[in-house]
Design a protein around this motif. Structure first.
Motif, PDB file in Angstrom:
ATOM      1  N   THR A  52      26.590  25.489  94.317  1.00 55.33           N
ATOM      2  CA  THR A  52      28.027  25.733  94.414  1.00 55.33           C
ATOM      3  C   THR A  52      28.416  26.117  95.847  1.00 55.33           C
ATOM      4  O   THR A  52      29.310  25.528  96.429  1.00 55.33           O
ATOM      5  CB  THR A  52      28.446  26.845  93.434  1.00 55.33           C
ATOM      6  OG1 THR A  52      28.023  26.470  92.124  1.00 55.33           O
ATOM      7  CG2 THR A  52      29.952  27.038  93.435  1.00 55.33           C
ATOM      8  N   CYS A  53      27.705  27.106  96.404  1.00 54.38           N
ATOM      9  CA  CYS A  53      28.105  27.605  97.728  1.00 54.38           C
ATOM     10  C   CYS A  53      27.133  27.183  98.828  1.00 54.38           C
ATOM     11  O   CYS A  53      27.370  27.472 100.001  1.00 54.38           O
ATOM     12  CB  CYS A  53      28.256  29.123  97.705  1.00 54.38           C
ATOM     13  SG  CYS A  53      26.691  30.013  97.539  1.00 54.38           S
ATOM     14  N   PRO A  80      25.391  31.460  89.208  1.00 55.46           N
ATOM     15  CA  PRO A  80      24.574  30.310  88.793  1.00 55.46           C
ATOM     16  C   PRO A  80      23.078  30.548  88.994  1.00 55.46           C
ATOM     17  O   PRO A  80      22.664  31.327  89.854  1.00 55.46           O
ATOM     18  CB  PRO A  80      25.078  29.169  89.686  1.00 55.46           C
ATOM     19  CG  PRO A  80      25.766  29.838  90.831  1.00 55.46           C
ATOM     20  CD  PRO A  80      26.282  31.149  90.327  1.00 55.46           C
ATOM     21  N   CYS A 118      28.460  33.600  94.091  1.00 53.83           N
ATOM     22  CA  CYS A 118      29.375  32.782  93.297  1.00 53.83           C
ATOM     23  C   CYS A 118      29.721  33.533  92.007  1.00 53.83           C
ATOM     24  O   CYS A 118      28.854  34.173  91.411  1.00 53.83           O
ATOM     25  CB  CYS A 118      28.736  31.434  92.972  1.00 53.83           C
ATOM     26  SG  CYS A 118      28.598  30.380  94.436  1.00 53.83           S
ATOM     27  N   CYS A 125      21.937  27.386  96.392  1.00 53.22           N
ATOM     28  CA  CYS A 125      22.997  27.358  95.381  1.00 53.22           C
ATOM     29  C   CYS A 125      23.759  26.039  95.489  1.00 53.22           C
ATOM     30  O   CYS A 125      24.196  25.657  96.577  1.00 53.22           O
ATOM     31  CB  CYS A 125      23.925  28.545  95.591  1.00 53.22           C
ATOM     32  SG  CYS A 125      25.322  28.550  94.446  1.00 53.22           S
ATOM     33  N   CYS A 184      22.429  33.124  92.218  1.00 54.16           N
ATOM     34  CA  CYS A 184      23.388  33.341  93.309  1.00 54.16           C
ATOM     35  C   CYS A 184      24.471  34.273  92.798  1.00 54.16           C
ATOM     36  O   CYS A 184      25.232  33.924  91.892  1.00 54.16           O
ATOM     37  CB  CYS A 184      24.019  32.031  93.777  1.00 54.16           C
ATOM     38  SG  CYS A 184      25.290  32.316  95.049  1.00 54.16           S
TER      39      CYS A 184
HETATM   40 ZN   LIG Z   1      26.476  30.346  95.208  1.00 50.48          ZN
END
Ligand SMILES: [Zn+2]
Length: 316
Positions: free
Chosen positions: A247-248, A310, A306, A245, A303
């Motif tokens: 983002t995370c 996403p 999040c 991911c 994911c």
């Molecule tokens: Zn994520």
């Protein structure tokens, strides 16, 4: 109207949208679209048809009872061309349940409309397929762009509640600037649930060792593990492909696969549905020509840690 709508846009993908060169391919003409449709018309499949995967030649659970705990049910979607399903049905490409007046998703890089790729109703989805609360229709869009030199296409997903009455809908966006190999012909799904077992690389070490020394009459990976073709859930066919991911930065969960074709010379003995003649009009019914080889698949990951859920596509 109790309609809930959620949107998750994939963030910029590695390389995928950094190529600012002019498109190498001329925009497809209307004739191109018509030619594709005319060709597909020779391979129409009636909506009442079914698709049946041949039985596995070896019972792996009988051989390894421990594998039963690793069995996952995948939904082989078997997209085939024919009368287009209604906008509320599960389908590949074509007219989605997209209300007129709602802004169409756009690729953040190429600034062209994303194309409707896959729509899946809750009851057609495999167990544990992610749906937002109180939604029953998953809609996946992607950037219809040749990615022969760059990364996978951008994705956007929407989860909707199918309303009791359908108002005016927006037609699918124009395909100007698109690579038609990324724009599926409208296909019905002939849904079939099949048992899959993990690629050896995804097995616990002890199990993996046992299976690797096993000498079955057929190749485990090709015949006994995962189904090729467009499918939801189950195990990813390519275990060496993973997604993190953006983002995370944690591993994402495998969601589904979009494949150019449903079987190959290598996989057809096991996975070609009994009802399909061995012809490309059925084998590659959606007209997808993905990746450098025109025959690639994308494994799509999500994911859910999040908030926006996403997505990423990874070539497989
Ligand atoms: Zn994520």
């Amino acid at each position: 109207m109790n309609r809930r709508l959620f949107l998750a846009s994939a963030p910029f993908l590695l390389g995928g949208c950094r190529d600012t060169r002019p498109a190498a391919l001329a925009p497809p003409s209307v004739e191109d679209s018509q030619t594709r449709l005319a060709r597909a018309a020779a391979f129409r499949v009636p909506s009442s048809a079914v698709r049946t995967t041949p039985k596995a030649p070896v019972d792996v659970v009988e051989q390894f009872p421990e594998l039963k705990a690793l069995l996952k049910v995948a939904v082989r979607l078997h997209p085939r061309f024919g009368d287009e399903p209604t906008p509320t049905e599960s389908k590949l490409g074509g007219q989605f349940l997209w209300p007129a007046g709602e802004e169409w998703p756009r690729c953040p890089e190429y600034q062209i409309p994303m194309q409707p790729l896959l729509q899946l109703r809750l009851e057609n989805a495999p167990a544990h397929f992610p749906f937002r609360p109180k939604t029953d229709l998953f809609q996946l869009f992607w950037t219809p762009k040749a990615t022969k030199n760059v990364g996978p296409p951008h994705l956007t997903a929407i989860w909707r509640k199918i309303p009791p009455a359908i108002g005016p809908l927006a037609p699918p966006p124009v395909t100007d600037g698109a690579d038609l190999g990324y724009v599926p012909l409208p296909c019905r799904f002939f849904i079939e649930r099949v048992a899959e077992f993990p690629p050896v690389e995804l097995m616990p070490a002890q199990m993996r060792t046992k299976v690797e020394v096993w000498k079955p009459p057929v190749d485990y990976a090709t015949h006994l593990s995962t189904a090729p073709g467009t499918k939801a859930g189950g195990w990813p066919a390519r275990a060496d492909v993973t997604a993190t991911c953006l983002t995370c930065v944690r591993p994402m969960d495998y969601l589904l696969t979009v494949d150019s074709c449903e079987w190959t010379a290598v996989t057809k003995a096991r996975w070609k549905p009994a009802e399909d003649p061995d012809e490309d009009g059925y084998r590659c019914a959606a007209g997808l020509r993905l990746g450098r080889s025109d025959a690639a698949a994308y494994q799509i990951y999500i994911c859910r840690r999040c908030e926006k859920w996403p997505l990423r596509a990874v070539m497989a």
